[in-house]
Design a protein around this motif. Structure first.
Motif, PDB file in Angstrom:
ATOM      1  N   ASP A  37      94.054  89.062 118.108  1.00  0.00           N
ATOM      2  CA  ASP A  37      93.670  88.729 116.736  1.00  0.00           C
ATOM      3  C   ASP A  37      94.001  87.263 116.523  1.00  0.00           C
ATOM      4  OD1 ASP A  37      93.693  88.299 113.945  1.00  0.00           O
ATOM      5  OD2 ASP A  37      93.902  90.465 113.617  1.00  0.00           O
ATOM      6  N   ASN A  39      94.062  85.429 113.871  1.00  0.00           N
ATOM      7  CA  ASN A  39      94.871  85.087 112.693  1.00  0.00           C
ATOM      8  C   ASN A  39      96.353  85.368 112.905  1.00  0.00           C
ATOM      9  OD1 ASN A  39      92.338  84.645 111.680  1.00  0.00           O
ATOM     10  ND2 ASN A  39      92.247  86.553 110.512  1.00  0.00           N
ATOM     11  N   THR A  40      96.666  86.492 113.541  1.00  0.00           N
ATOM     12  CA  THR A  40      98.079  86.853 113.684  1.00  0.00           C
ATOM     13  C   THR A  40      98.630  86.537 115.074  1.00  0.00           C
ATOM     14  OG1 THR A  40      97.500  89.060 114.454  1.00  0.00           O
ATOM     15  CG2 THR A  40      97.778  88.782 112.078  1.00  0.00           C
ATOM     16  N   LYS A  42      98.311  88.483 117.505  1.00  0.00           N
ATOM     17  CA  LYS A  42      98.730  89.762 118.057  1.00  0.00           C
ATOM     18  C   LYS A  42      97.800  90.181 119.207  1.00  0.00           C
ATOM     19  CE  LYS A  42      99.819  94.439 116.416  1.00  0.00           C
ATOM     20  NZ  LYS A  42      98.716  95.329 116.810  1.00  0.00           N
ATOM     21  N   ASN A  60      87.470  87.316 113.693  1.00  0.00           N
ATOM     22  CA  ASN A  60      88.929  87.175 113.815  1.00  0.00           C
ATOM     23  C   ASN A  60      89.477  87.676 115.144  1.00  0.00           C
ATOM     24  OD1 ASN A  60      88.262  89.858 113.038  1.00  0.00           O
ATOM     25  ND2 ASN A  60      90.410  90.210 112.545  1.00  0.00           N
TER      26      ASN A  60
END
Length: 342
Positions: A37, A39-40, A42, A60
């Motif tokens: 991901d 954005n994070t 992760k 994303n």
């Protein structure tokens, strides 16, 4: 057993990662793909599940291959991918495992260091390195300890390694960044130029495996391909024949032939005589393109054959080499570059 450290061998390939555990054989074979991901940061999926996402992810999520042309292009992702694969195959242990990782023969010291560090960071006690052609030769069942020359052509996803091996070490070698990926790219380019259609990497790979060839087939075969028409922007279905694939593959296959030729030219005459007696062995997924052995044989005049289970050869060879971890000699591995945790 679970409380003692295990020795693990890893064929860290551009296209796939194979993990071999001593006394168990190959326990994992997954594509070298990670999905994260954006954005994070992760890690979402690794291996097969991540590969299914290639070219199909929303904004994303990014699916990527952290190794390019046989070397680490994204260090952080490689480390996380390795950690994930090791977690899948190891049970709880008080001792960290020792890792033997396979690397292309043309790798630089900086690149070697990156592989060793990634192995240590992923949870290994020590990381050792072995050269791909040596591992491939052992995996193909060649006794490399004798003073007898053998030639191995290992065509993987990112690199093609060609080497003449004798007395347990590499006498002459070439590592070129032309292999499975370049064949896929050649298909994409050919279809775009000739049919004016855009196809994805996965379609190109499917074509390579189904109708791809580098030597004329006894019978021509065709395959229906779906892509996006460059003039209308709409989906289009068309058929491609195996003789068109020979045309598409001309450049990458010629470069591999030239590298084979160059290695033979630099090899001492006694060993060339051995090679012409013993023949050339081909390993790696790229060697499965139809007619590759025939192409090399027609150009060199030396009998060439593809090893059994060509894809796993390097992993098997690396696995067999685990038995010699304690006494590995210069040549199969550069002892000066072993990193030991302080």
């Amino acid at each position: 057993m679970s409380f003692f450290s295990k020795d693990i061998a890893i064929d860290l390939g551009t296209a796939s990662v194979l993990v071999y555990i001593r006394n168990k054989g190959v326990v994992l074979q997954e594509p070298s793909v990670v999905a994260m991901d954006k954005n994070t940061g992760k890690l979402l999926k690794v291996g097969c599940e991540a590969q299914a996402m290639l070219g199909k992810t929303p904004g994303n999520i990014v699916a990527m291959r952290p190794l390019r042309e046989g070397v680490i292009s994204d260090y952080d992702m490689t480390e996380r991918m390795l950690k994930e694969f090791l977690r899948k195959v190891t049970t709880f242990s008080l001792f960290k495992p020792r890792l033997l990782i396979c690397v292309p023969s043309g790798i630089t010291e900086v690149e070697e260091r990156a592989v060793v560090d990634a192995g240590i960071q992923a949870g290994a006690r020590r990381a050792y390195l072995i050269e791909e052609p040596v591992a491939a030769a052992i995996g193909a069942g060649i006794d490399i300890t004798k003073p007898d020359g053998h030639m191995v052509v290992d065509i993987g996803g990112g690199t093609a390694d060609i080497a003449v091996i004798s007395l347990g070490g590499v006498v002459q070698s070439a590592s070129i960044k032309v292999a499975g990926d370049k064949f896929d790219e050649a298909v994409v380019k050919y279809v775009r130029n000739k049919h004016k259609v855009l196809i994805g990497e996965r379609t190109a790979e499917e074509m390579k495996m189904t109708i791809g060839c580098v030597f004329p087939r006894p019978e021509e075969i065709t395959m229906e391909v779906k892509g996006r028409c460059l003039t209308t922007g709409l989906p289009r279905v068309f058929s491609v024949s195996s003789s068109e694939m020979i045309e598409a593959f001309e450049e990458p296959s010629t470069r591999i032939l030239e590298a084979v030729h160059a290695v033979l030219e630099r090899t001492p005459p006694e060993l060339v005589a051995d090679v012409s007696t013993n023949g050339i062995v081909m390993t790696g997924g790229g060697s499965l393109v139809w007619g590759f052995d025939k192409l090399i044989e027609s150009h060199t005049g030396i009998e060439t054959h593809v090893a059994d289970d060509a894809i796993s050869c390097v992993a098997f060879g690396t696995g067999k080499s685990l038995e010699n971890l304690d006494s590995m000699t210069e040549g199969t591995l550069n002892l000066a570059r072993i990193q030991q945790m302080n």
